[in-house]
Design an enzyme around this catalytic site. Sequence first.
Site, PDB file in Angstrom:
ATOM      1  CG  HIS A 575      -0.134   0.131   2.524  1.00  0.00           C
ATOM      2  ND1 HIS A 575       0.593  -0.933   3.055  1.00  0.00           N
ATOM      3  CD2 HIS A 575       0.069   1.178   3.366  1.00  0.00           C
ATOM      4  CE1 HIS A 575       1.186  -0.537   4.169  1.00  0.00           C
ATOM      5  NE2 HIS A 575       0.894   0.741   4.372  1.00  0.00           N
ATOM      6  CG  HIS A 647       5.274   0.925   2.664  1.00  0.00           C
ATOM      7  ND1 HIS A 647       4.845   2.143   2.163  1.00  0.00           N
ATOM      8  CD2 HIS A 647       4.681   0.806   3.886  1.00  0.00           C
ATOM      9  CE1 HIS A 647       4.051   2.730   3.038  1.00  0.00           C
ATOM     10  NE2 HIS A 647       3.919   1.931   4.084  1.00  0.00           N
ATOM     11  NE  ARG A 657       7.968  -6.533  11.144  1.00  0.00           N
ATOM     12  CZ  ARG A 657       7.522  -5.321  10.810  1.00  0.00           C
ATOM     13  NH1 ARG A 657       6.459  -4.813  11.431  1.00  0.00           N
ATOM     14  NH2 ARG A 657       8.137  -4.617   9.869  1.00  0.00           N
TER      15      ARG A 657
END
Length: 703
Positions: A575, A647, A657
Amino acid sequence: MRESTWVSLLLLLLLPTPQRGGPQDGRRSPEPEPERGPLQPFDLLYASGVAAYYSGDYERAVRDLEAALSSHRRLRDIRTRCARHCAARRPLAPPGAGPGAELPFFRAVLERARCSRSCQSQRLGGPASRHRVSEDVRSDFQRRVPYNYLQRAYIKLNQLEKAMEAAHTFFMANPEHMEMQQDLEDYKATARVEAPLLDREAKPHLESYNAGVKHYEADDFESAIKYFEQALREYFNEDMECRALCEGPQRFEEYEYLGYKGGLYEAIADHYMQVLVCQHECVRELATRPGRLSPIENFLPLHYDYLQFAYYRVGEYVKALECAKAYLMFHPDNEDVLDNVDFYESLLDDSTDPASIEAREDLTAFVKRHKLEAELIKLAAEGLGFSYAEPNYWISYGGRQDENRVPSGVNMDGAEVHGLSMGKKSPPKIGRDLREGGPLLYENITFVYNSEQLNGTQRVLLDNVLSQEQCRELHSVANGIMLVGDGYRGKTSPHTPNEKFEGATVLKALKFGYEGRVPLKSARLFYDISEKARKIVESYFMLNSTLYFSYTHMVCRTALSGQQDRRNDLSHPIHADNCLLDPEANECWKEPPAYTFRDYSALLYMNDDFDGGEFIFTEMDAKTVTASIKPKCGRMISFSSGGENPHGVKAVTRGQRCAVALWFTLDPLYRELERIQADEVIAILDQEQRGKHGLNINPKDEL
């Protein structure tokens, strides 16, 4: 503008618009459907189904998710039926003259409002307000996310056929979802299915249109006519539904920030203009296939273009002429169709006057209303001070390309070319000088790569923005304050059901710290390091104006056990941050619902003890990777937020994460409200801290 002018404009805006011509016009208004019991809000059923899915109760997940989808469909149907019923039963009276001339009109408005409320409450089994949902839930249903959960739940229950239907339905609106594509291939191989799968949310008018095109290309003109005519009936029905749904509550986001409260006529006009623009753009909504940003070029006119030749081929010259003239209502200067009109007129019986053959009645009223709406929107834009660029809804570059373009014997000079999609605007180029390489401001920060080394524009990669101790402290805070969701709206797994998505805002961290639920020092660190990142971005890209926060949150993605086999989806799809990426058109459209005010983005990572989760840049095709970055403690990637930097995040397949995600704007109007509130909290904390360290003077000593 004087009040009398506002009254005139408002009454003009609220006049009933022309109704569609055609065979359905004589029908009575649709009566509300009979009682079927109170309708359960679909957002609550959806939340219950998702919760059941994650708890492993797959039978309940299926039951609640199917009920949510059914409730959503029934709600749309009730709203549409009630809108049409009340419009017919309570027509708006035209304004009169003299004192109180507007009162009959507003009485009609009040009667219609009462009719609508009564109709919906009766059909819903309770107040309509129970069925207002968040933008996130509305977006999930538009993107068919419930079907993603459904197909997985059906697989757990060994119901392969239903899983395939759900997977196919989801995939039709999410064609870029690689994991779903693989799942579908596996399902088909297992079940040995070759027949086309059912799309449970297929749009009837698009299905009929596609069928018409197939029959037309096969020279089966009788069948083509059947399906194109059916497509038009369904199109106009869908248009009425779309327009009815536009009449719901509206949001005034730009005014909310300013605390704006308009007067009577301004407030009504502001609300109605949002409704009118929504209704006006239904033509774009109906021309856009699920999961696509670009509408089908010249969609509605093409129906009549196909029909005019199909009717000619079956010898119905009057109908061919009607359809050709209908097409000319969109493109009056189209030389090919003008030639067709002359040709069809030459084929009519001597007893038929060509001038008596007019454009299709079903379209005449539709186009007249559309033009009137455009005029009203333009007039209101000038008076109310908002900007609106009328898109070219009927772009003519995308006409048919076939040997049957023009009937035999008609001049075939003048080639057609494909061009731009209707209603789209390319994003403007960045309206500032692009510079980089400014000072990093803080010691120990390590420069890693610049834009050129990252194969892009306005990109930088830095290390050691955080120390190991700061990473551990932030990670501890994250686990203490995070909600399942993004921290603002609590949206569970917004991008993939294979990971748990948790987030928290700066303001929430400070609130927890102030209440003693997490160390205040650690909560303050979240605030401080985000400010540190802002200063670095502002300095490195050598910006001449202040960079403001527009959105800040701490986010963790956790791989869910038992759901990592054969994963090839993304943790966060490709996006852009301030425009709508359209890989098919190789464009990024800077228009809502994108956050068009964002200028720069940054991600500050806390850890690396997980598998997967690489940050990737791509070309605008959303496929060609130009750079891949492995997160680790203290690493920061920053970049401009536009279409120059598509990205995403690769799947996290093991572990958790965590990062601090930041978006910035150069426009102070779009400063993050929670950040402003956090600044106030910090000021209070600093003031209290100074008070604690002040001189301990006995008040009596001052006497």
